[in-house]
Design an enzyme around this catalytic site. Structure first.
Site: not given
Ligand code: 9MR
Length: 484
Positions: A171, A211, A248, A277, A279
């Protein structure tokens, strides 16, 4: 023991991490699992992983360490998935809580469970503006840069030779296609390529990915920004193997009609692509079918991962965006994904034993500034014992090229190892090699298998890749393959 059930999920993860001792449990000796090779003529799959493996692809999920005691989750994970990502446990804050003191306890628990159940593992993630070690917050400039490098070396050293992919950088772009402002960005625009070069040196066996989210729509600024970076990296030989599109999809950002164009355009730069990822709000069957079909239509789309398994596992739980409901039952979107996986007509290059599998699709809208990216193949060159080596140019530019060699076992019994010899054209030098070990000198290259891809079943194949620098792009001369 403190009851953490009322604590928000993210905070709960931190409490659990804080409660474990800093001694890392041993990473299982099970290394990268090899999979059945693609066979589109075989029976259709009745699970997500079986359906994906028909075309040489994987179907993955993400899990937190808290799911290791959730038998409902583990039952579905074991039955349906062949790739696993840790939701938070391999992120920088989790793995390096104190400077130079690494904690792999929960990452290793997830890793070990996954490989013991026949899965491979995607590493997520090494350098990101979020979930950083607290001490990064007081660093800047060269000190922060060095902390990032040390972190990559520490974490990748621990998992060396174990993982299939690493999300090296996560990101790093803003919505308009410029770089996201962050403390890492402020260390200099080259921080991303430094991260990738560090990563390649730390573990040459793992595929290195960039990513991001909101890079699914080909005409979107952020997509184009990431595309230009990958194009630039490829043109300068910065090591990068794959792009992860988080996928997403929400009401405001749903499946774009040009998604396949995005995937094939990235792939045409010489990288694998993956949906990392996934959803989708309310599990729209048409969107799930469409995103799966787009991946199946692009040979270098190597797999799909959903961010959780059941709606109750999701960070967007109120939107019910996953393939299984809260009672562990497959939803209609599950069936649409399964059908789309089984309907695949392309296979991942290097995974197929079928001569009819197409090697690539051309992007429908490549950007005009693309460097020439010819994909050429030379005929198989049988020689040596038991195997053949087939060379193809994945990408080339003024000053170098990326090559891939497929090693095929033509014999009736499995090989325990292999060595491929090839000669580079005059003035060319080997810059990098992965999924194989070079034991040759200068222009004469002898590549033997890596620790995890020496065993090749009858009629099966594996591959290795390499980068060459030189004033010409002439492909390597005669190849020979010797099996043992
Ligand atoms: O699913 C993850 C969540 O449990 C955490 O709180 C969050 C914190 O930044 O990160 C989430 O995972 C993220 C992933 O690492 C990167 N892309 C977005 C995902 C969803 O927020």
């Amino acid at each position: 023991m403190r009851d953490v059930s009322a604590v928000p999920k993210r905070r709960r993860t931190k409490l659990l991490l804080g409660g474990v001792c800093a001694v890392a449990i041993a990473v299982s000796s099970v290394a990268l699992t090899t999979f059945a090779h693609a066979d589109l003529t075989g029976p259709t799959g009745t699970t997500l992983k079986a359906a994906a493996e028909r075309s040489g692809r994987y179907f993955g999920a993400a899990m937190g360490a808290d799911r290791l005691s959730d038998s409902g989750f583990l039952t579905i994970a074991n039955r349906e998935f062949d790739m696993m990502t840790a939701v938070n446990e391999m992120k920088p804050d989790a793995t390096e809580p104190q400077r130079g003191q690494f904690n792999f306890t929960n990452g290793d628990r997830i890793y070990n469970w996954a490989v013991q159940h026949g899965m491979r593992v995607r590493g997520h993630t090494l350098a990101w503006h979020a979930q950083q070690p607290w001490f990064w917050g007081s660093l800047s400039g060269s000190a922060l840069r060095q902390a990032m490098i040390d972190h990559i070396n520490g974490v990748m050293g621990h998992y060396k030779g174990k993982l299939a992919y690493w999300d090296v950088v996560n990101e790093a772009f803003a919505e308009d296609g410029s770089r996201r402002n962050s403390n890492l960005q402020q260390t200099g625009n080259d921080w991303i390529e430094v991260a990738f070069r560090t990563a390649r040196n730390a573990d040459p066996s793992v595929k290195l990915c960039y990513n991001d989210y909101n890079i699914e729509n080909w005409s979107y600024g952020k997509t184009q920004g990431v595309y230009r970076m990958i194009q630039d990296f490829k043109s300068r030989g910065v090591p990068i193997d794959c792009v992860g599109l988080q996928t997403h999809f929400t009401g405001g950002s749903s499946l774009p009609s040009n998604f396949q164009t995005t995937l094939s355009s990235f792939a045409a730069l010489g990288v694998d692509v993956a949906l990392t990822e996934v959803d989708v709000t309310n599990s729209s069957t048409t969107q799930y079918a469409g995103l799966t079909q787009a991946c199946m239509n692009v040979p270098r789309c190597v797999g799909i991962t959903t961010w959780g398994i059941r709606d109750s596992d999701s960070w967007r739980g109120s939107e019910n965006p996953l393939l299984f409901d809260r009672n562990s039952n497959p939803k209609p979107a599950y069936t649409s994904v399964l059908n789309a996986l089984n309907a695949a007509t392309t296979t991942v290059p290097g995974t197929s034993t079928s001569p009819s599998a197409p090697v690539s699709t051309s992007p429908s809208a490549p950007v005009s500034t693309s460097p020439s990216a010819p994909v050429s193949t030379s005929p198989s060159t049988p020689s040596g014992t038991g195997c053949t080596a087939t060379y193809s140019t994945v990408n080339s530019w003024g000053g170098g090229y990326q090559g891939e060699v497929t090693v095929t076992n033509n014999g009736s019994s499995a090989l325990g190892g292999w060595t491929v010899s090839l000669t580079l054209a005059g003035g060319q030098t080997l810059a990098n090699i992965w999924n194989g070990i070079n034991t040759g000198t200068s222009g004469r290259i002898n590549v033997r298998n890596a620790t995890y891809n020496g065993t090749v079943g009858a009629n099966a194949s594996t591959s290795f890749g390499f980068l060459v620098n030189g004033s010409t792009n002439t492909a390597p001369g005669t190849l020979s393959c010797t099996g043992s």
